[in-house]
Motif scaffolding. Structure first.
Motif, PDB file in Angstrom:
ATOM      1  N   GLN A  63      -1.846  -1.432  -3.897  1.00 41.89           N
ATOM      2  CA  GLN A  63      -3.090  -0.280  -3.244  1.00 41.89           C
ATOM      3  C   GLN A  63      -2.518   1.040  -3.025  1.00 41.89           C
ATOM      4  OE1 GLN A  63      -4.835  -2.031   0.013  1.00 41.89           O
ATOM      5  NE2 GLN A  63      -4.604  -4.461  -0.975  1.00 41.89           N
ATOM      6  N   SER A  64      -3.413   1.978  -3.418  1.00 42.77           N
ATOM      7  CA  SER A  64      -2.971   3.448  -3.147  1.00 42.77           C
ATOM      8  C   SER A  64      -4.000   4.286  -2.710  1.00 42.77           C
ATOM      9  CB  SER A  64      -2.148   4.013  -4.490  1.00 42.77           C
ATOM     10  OG  SER A  64      -3.095   3.884  -5.573  1.00 42.77           O
ATOM     11  N   LYS A 119       0.785  -1.140   0.079  1.00 41.34           N
ATOM     12  CA  LYS A 119      -0.016  -0.017  -0.097  1.00 41.34           C
ATOM     13  C   LYS A 119       0.788   1.172  -0.051  1.00 41.34           C
ATOM     14  CE  LYS A 119      -3.444  -2.178   2.601  1.00 41.34           C
ATOM     15  NZ  LYS A 119      -4.394  -2.227   3.919  1.00 41.34           N
ATOM     16  N   GLU A 170      -0.829   5.504 -10.189  1.00 37.99           N
ATOM     17  CA  GLU A 170      -2.129   4.642 -10.658  1.00 37.99           C
ATOM     18  C   GLU A 170      -1.556   3.545 -11.851  1.00 37.99           C
ATOM     19  OE1 GLU A 170      -5.741   3.491 -11.307  1.00 37.99           O
ATOM     20  OE2 GLU A 170      -5.429   5.278  -9.907  1.00 37.99           O
ATOM     21  N   ARG A 223      -0.747   0.792  -9.760  1.00 34.63           N
ATOM     22  CA  ARG A 223      -1.918   0.136  -9.135  1.00 34.63           C
ATOM     23  C   ARG A 223      -2.576  -0.751 -10.156  1.00 34.63           C
ATOM     24  NH1 ARG A 223      -6.481   4.207  -6.660  1.00 34.63           N
ATOM     25  NH2 ARG A 223      -7.985   2.553  -6.268  1.00 34.63           N
TER      26      ARG A 223
END
Length: 70
Positions: A62-63, A11, A53, A56
């Motif tokens: 996960q962000s 994350k 992104e 991701r």
């Protein structure tokens, strides 16, 4: 992506800026407000959001972006 896999990072929390928005005459900013950065800081923050992104969508990282102001 390679370093995140190597160190098992799952994350990322990215501290962005409200400067990604066109702040002129805006009374309320929501998550649906369109991004239109005008400053160098806003443009680079918005570019970083897009890079994250990409990780991701391609790597499953996960962000969360927190767009903070003064």
């Amino acid at each position: 992506a390679r370093l995140s896999a190597r160190f098992k990072v799952q994350k990322v929390i990215f501290l962005s800026t409200l400067e990604v928005y066109k702040l002129e005459n805006m009374q309320e900013i929501t998550e649906e407000s369109p991004a239109e950065p005008r400053t160098l800081n806003g443009k680079t923050a918005y570019a970083c959001e897009h890079i994250i992104e990409g990780f991701r969508s391609e790597e499953g990282l996960q962000s969360v972006y927190l767009r903070i102001g003064d």
